[in-house]
Write a protein that holds these residues in place. Structure first.
Motif, PDB file in Angstrom:
ATOM      1  N   TRP A 297     -28.026  12.254  15.780  1.00  0.00           N
ATOM      2  CA  TRP A 297     -28.710  12.104  14.505  1.00  0.00           C
ATOM      3  C   TRP A 297     -29.986  11.308  14.756  1.00  0.00           C
ATOM      4  O   TRP A 297     -29.972  10.306  15.474  1.00  0.00           O
ATOM      5  N   TYR A 298     -31.061  11.776  14.122  1.00  0.00           N
ATOM      6  CA  TYR A 298     -32.346  11.104  14.252  1.00  0.00           C
ATOM      7  C   TYR A 298     -32.830  10.648  12.877  1.00  0.00           C
ATOM      8  O   TYR A 298     -32.563  11.289  11.860  1.00  0.00           O
TER       9      TYR A 298
ATOM     10  N   SER B  11     -13.678  12.279  17.462  1.00  0.00           N
ATOM     11  CA  SER B  11     -13.714  12.672  16.046  1.00  0.00           C
ATOM     12  C   SER B  11     -14.556  11.727  15.199  1.00  0.00           C
ATOM     13  O   SER B  11     -14.971  12.073  14.096  1.00  0.00           O
ATOM     14  N   GLU B  12     -14.791  10.525  15.692  1.00  0.00           N
ATOM     15  CA  GLU B  12     -15.583   9.574  14.910  1.00  0.00           C
ATOM     16  C   GLU B  12     -16.242   8.571  15.852  1.00  0.00           C
ATOM     17  O   GLU B  12     -15.673   8.174  16.868  1.00  0.00           O
TER      18      GLU B  12
ATOM     19  N   THR C  81     -22.052   5.897  10.868  1.00  0.00           N
ATOM     20  CA  THR C  81     -20.838   6.524  11.378  1.00  0.00           C
ATOM     21  C   THR C  81     -21.032   8.028  11.416  1.00  0.00           C
ATOM     22  O   THR C  81     -21.522   8.622  10.456  1.00  0.00           O
ATOM     23  N   ILE C  82     -20.647   8.621  12.542  1.00  0.00           N
ATOM     24  CA  ILE C  82     -20.592  10.084  12.629  1.00  0.00           C
ATOM     25  C   ILE C  82     -19.127  10.488  12.557  1.00  0.00           C
ATOM     26  O   ILE C  82     -18.295   9.956  13.295  1.00  0.00           O
ATOM     27  N   SER C  83     -18.846  11.469  11.696  1.00  0.00           N
ATOM     28  CA  SER C  83     -17.532  12.100  11.682  1.00  0.00           C
ATOM     29  C   SER C  83     -17.700  13.505  12.213  1.00  0.00           C
ATOM     30  O   SER C  83     -18.629  14.212  11.834  1.00  0.00           O
TER      31      SER C  83
ATOM     32  N   LEU D  22     -23.003  12.386   8.823  1.00  0.00           N
ATOM     33  CA  LEU D  22     -23.479  11.014   8.996  1.00  0.00           C
ATOM     34  C   LEU D  22     -23.184  10.240   7.719  1.00  0.00           C
ATOM     35  O   LEU D  22     -23.496  10.709   6.621  1.00  0.00           O
ATOM     36  N   HIS D  23     -22.556   9.079   7.861  1.00  0.00           N
ATOM     37  CA  HIS D  23     -22.315   8.175   6.749  1.00  0.00           C
ATOM     38  C   HIS D  23     -23.116   6.902   7.011  1.00  0.00           C
ATOM     39  O   HIS D  23     -23.075   6.372   8.137  1.00  0.00           O
TER      40      HIS D  23
END
Lengths: 112, 113
Positions: free
Chosen positions: B35-36, B55-56, B63-65, B75-76
């Motif tokens: 993620w950018y 997975s996370e 946080t990536i799930s 992305l959270h």
């Protein structure tokens, strides 16, 4: 530690002209990639160089070309500019085997 | 098959909220999902990345799930702040593909104070 340096930051060219953009990667990074960013098409891969060899090329016409020098610095060239070539051109570098790219701030090219 | 589909196109949340940005891919050969974050006038900056065997992944408030069977990842951003207002891009790449990143279309996030 210095980041990825792109020059110039801004450029205005006329249709039909050609342009050369420059990129100095982070020291020790031998892989350099170029991307085109536009509002309509988003971020699109142009090409990647490693050890002065092009390893991969995106779906762009032959007017777009690049090269890499022995010190890993890279240039890209666009010939016979078209209005649609107006974009932010981004250079990114990484170490071989590392997927984490560091991007420069880009060169904003405007074709009039 | 080379596409990465990202949603939503834009997102507005209140300070402290948890914006969630989703991406989906088709090519199961992808093995790296970063993620950018991009601010106006700057190039994209790597935030966090994940490989499909996990997975996370958490790094600070990000946080990536990852759901390998559904071919989706998200992305959270926990406790979002006005300074998180930026454009976020998901991407994917695969080994042996010359480090080419395939980017999603981007999500413009605005965090209201």
């Amino acid at each position: 530690k210095a980041g990825v340096t792109q020059t110039p930051r801004y450029l205005i060219k006329t249709r039909g002209q050609q342009v050369t953009l420059s990129c100095s990667p982070i020291s020790g990074h031998r892989s350099v990639s170029w991307y085109q960013q536009t509002p309509g098409q988003g971020l699109q891969f142009l090409f990647e160089y490693f050890s002065e060899t092009q390893r991969n090329k995106g779906n762009f016409p032959g007017r777009f070309s690049g090269r890499q020098f022995s010190n890993s610095r890279s240039e890209m060239n666009v010939s016979t500019l078209e209005l649609g070539d107006s974009a932010l051109y981004l250079c990114a570098s990484t170490r071989e085997g590392d997927y984490g790219y560091t991007f420069g701030s880009g060169t904003r090219l405007t074709v009039v | 098959q080379q596409q990465v589909k990202q949603s939503p196109q834009s997102l507005i949340v209140q300070k402290g909220g948890i914006p969630i940005i989703n991406c989906a891919y088709e090519n199961t050969a992808f093995d790296y999902f970063p993620w950018y974050q991009q601010f106006p006038g700057k190039g994209p900056a790597l935030l966090i990345a994940i490989r499909p065997d996990v997975s996370e992944k958490k790094e600070g408030r990000f946080t990536i799930s990852f759901n390998k069977s559904a071919k989706q990842f998200s992305l959270h951003i926990m406790d979002s702040q006005p300074g998180d207002s930026a454009t976020y891009f998901c991407a994917a790449s695969m080994r042996g593909y010359g480090n080419k990143l395939v980017f999603g279309a981007g999500t413009i996030l605005r965090v209201k104070s």
